[in-house]
Design a protein around this motif. Sequence first.
Motif, PDB file in Angstrom:
ATOM      1  N   ARG A 259      42.057 -20.513   7.878  1.00 18.62           N
ATOM      2  CA  ARG A 259      42.190 -21.781   8.591  1.00 18.62           C
ATOM      3  C   ARG A 259      41.113 -22.703   8.027  1.00 18.62           C
ATOM      4  O   ARG A 259      39.978 -22.276   7.817  1.00 18.62           O
ATOM      5  N   ASN A 260      41.463 -23.921   7.776  1.00 15.19           N
ATOM      6  CA  ASN A 260      40.541 -24.830   7.086  1.00 15.19           C
ATOM      7  C   ASN A 260      39.305 -25.161   7.936  1.00 15.19           C
ATOM      8  O   ASN A 260      39.424 -25.820   8.970  1.00 15.19           O
TER       9      ASN A 260
ATOM     10  N   GLU B 226      35.458 -28.421  14.625  1.00 14.26           N
ATOM     11  CA  GLU B 226      34.023 -28.296  14.883  1.00 14.26           C
ATOM     12  C   GLU B 226      33.551 -26.876  14.617  1.00 14.26           C
ATOM     13  O   GLU B 226      32.526 -26.653  13.981  1.00 14.26           O
ATOM     14  N   LEU B 227      34.345 -25.914  15.141  1.00 10.94           N
ATOM     15  CA  LEU B 227      33.969 -24.512  14.947  1.00 10.94           C
ATOM     16  C   LEU B 227      33.894 -24.174  13.456  1.00 10.94           C
ATOM     17  O   LEU B 227      32.953 -23.526  13.008  1.00 10.94           O
TER      18      LEU B 227
ATOM     19  N   ILE C  62      26.288 -18.789  16.196  1.00  9.75           N
ATOM     20  CA  ILE C  62      27.066 -19.981  16.523  1.00  9.75           C
ATOM     21  C   ILE C  62      27.346 -20.065  18.016  1.00  9.75           C
ATOM     22  O   ILE C  62      27.428 -21.140  18.595  1.00  9.75           O
ATOM     23  N   GLY C  63      27.489 -18.885  18.651  1.00  7.88           N
ATOM     24  CA  GLY C  63      27.914 -18.864  20.037  1.00  7.88           C
ATOM     25  C   GLY C  63      29.416 -18.711  20.162  1.00  7.88           C
ATOM     26  O   GLY C  63      30.033 -19.211  21.094  1.00  7.88           O
ATOM     27  N   THR C  64      29.994 -18.018  19.163  1.00  5.79           N
ATOM     28  CA  THR C  64      31.413 -17.686  19.277  1.00  5.79           C
ATOM     29  C   THR C  64      31.524 -16.171  19.103  1.00  5.79           C
ATOM     30  O   THR C  64      30.530 -15.460  19.236  1.00  5.79           O
TER      31      THR C  64
ATOM     32  N   TYR D 259      39.037 -17.791  10.526  1.00  2.00           N
ATOM     33  CA  TYR D 259      38.818 -18.768   9.446  1.00  2.00           C
ATOM     34  C   TYR D 259      38.718 -18.105   8.070  1.00  2.00           C
ATOM     35  O   TYR D 259      39.240 -18.638   7.094  1.00  2.00           O
ATOM     36  N   PHE D 260      38.043 -16.972   8.039  1.00  2.00           N
ATOM     37  CA  PHE D 260      37.849 -16.315   6.743  1.00  2.00           C
ATOM     38  C   PHE D 260      38.220 -14.840   6.816  1.00  2.00           C
ATOM     39  O   PHE D 260      37.869 -14.156   7.769  1.00  2.00           O
ATOM     40  N   GLU D 261      38.900 -14.395   5.764  1.00  2.00           N
ATOM     41  CA  GLU D 261      39.339 -13.008   5.677  1.00  2.00           C
ATOM     42  C   GLU D 261      38.165 -12.039   5.761  1.00  2.00           C
ATOM     43  O   GLU D 261      38.242 -11.005   6.411  1.00  2.00           O
TER      44      GLU D 261
END
Lengths: 223, 223
Positions: free
Chosen positions: B16-17, B22-23, B52-54, B62-64
């Motif tokens: 995902r780009n 924001e995330l 980050i708080g996620t 977002y990344f593999e």
Amino acid sequence: MEIELQIKMNEKLFLRNPEQSELGKKIIMHSIQLIHKNGFESFTFKKLAEDIGTTEAGVYRYFENKHRLLIYVVAWYWTWLEYQVMYRTNNINDPVIKLKTIIKLLATTVQDDLSTSYVDESLLHQIIITEGSKTYLTKRVSEDNKDKLFKPYKDLCAHIAEIILECNPNYYYPKSLASTIIEMAHIQNFFKDHLPSLTDFGENKDEAGIVAFLEDMLFRVLK
Amino acid sequence: MEIELQIKMNEKLFLRNPEQSELGKKIIMHSIQLIHKNGFESFTFKKLAEDIGTTEAGVYRYFENKHRLLIYVVAWYWTWLEYQVMYRTNNINDPVIKLKTIIKLLATTVQDDLSTSYVDESLLHQIIITEGSKTYLTKRVSEDNKDKLFKPYKDLCAHIAEIILECNPNYYYPKSLASTIIEMAHIQNFFKDHLPSLTDFGENKDEAGIVAFLEDMLFRVLK
DNA sequence: CCGAAAAGATAGCATTACTATCATTTATAG
DNA sequence: CTATAAATGATAGTAATGCTATCTTTTCGG
């Protein structure tokens, strides 16, 4: 008469000296094969142990972790190469010929040296090209450097820098030029095989082009 | 008027780009900080997520994996640098001055470019020096290359090679010389800071010595 | 042949590198 | 303004990794 070449390694590199037992030599031999085959990232002591027919704990008795083992085999290679350099440039007076000999040793696939029975130098050369820089590209580099783990590399670099100065005593960057030649002998080899558009050498060609490039560069710089 | 510099990245690099939320931007920003601080080896998506708080799963959207993320930030850097090169050598005719400008950009700590709000280019430059080569020194290099993940690096190299030929149309190894300059701008920087005996630059000095060395080498070769 | 050192066997544990699921929030289109 | 899809959050789980510990058996040197 057969001569076994014994290379004395820095004791900080291992917990138990792998040269002094059969299991130790197997660890080195199979590590080189496995790292060459699957790359350092996917190399684990578990897989190594299975490959050898021993247990993970067995390997840990010789090496603290896989990074130390990598530094060990890389340091072994540099020590061996320094010996090759000494051997083949001995009795040569012309620094130009010495440097050409060194470039060939650095950039060309070495043939397996039979006087070191448990080490396959040609595999090792490939490992140095792909994994060598990972020994120092870490957050631990300064500590490892204090423990003198990179001494063989530094010795070779200093040796080449000296010959560079023999060639041109006024040249201002002998050590940086030496490390450039060493690093580029490997990186251009890697690029040639895997990212050929970063080089001027076709993928199927041998290392002769790289040798020519490095010689051309070195002697133009030293004029 | 404020201008946001948008860099279009290869879609294969992410799931995902990250530039479009924001995330995503937080992931890039904190990745750069964490990799810079602790090194790529100890960098994990778990730590990043906490930072980050996620959650870990959030980053995986977002990344593999972390290797892809590294390639992403490195590719981002090369794209950004190519833009800088274009910008600063635009309108310059003399290829010698162009090459000097490029060497300075490659070897000198860049200042944070405010037009890219979530990327700290000076941290990124340090990451490229230490971690950059790890993007391609893998068993996956050929597949990743087929996916064009290294295109920004290769474009820059080709661009420099062209200017080299402007300088000396008869020079035989423009691409290898270009990749040598790029790689050495980083490696000599790393050596200067961590293994200074492999260079001719004192540890506390700035990058001016490296720039001088590279210029000297390049223009002696191109005469 | 004895004692020490090395090797083998097994267990266990925290971390890493993911994948899956389901609930909740946010954006967006009708 | 609502329906709904997309993104995020929360939680769980799993296999592999990177170790450490312990206990037994084998090997080797004196």
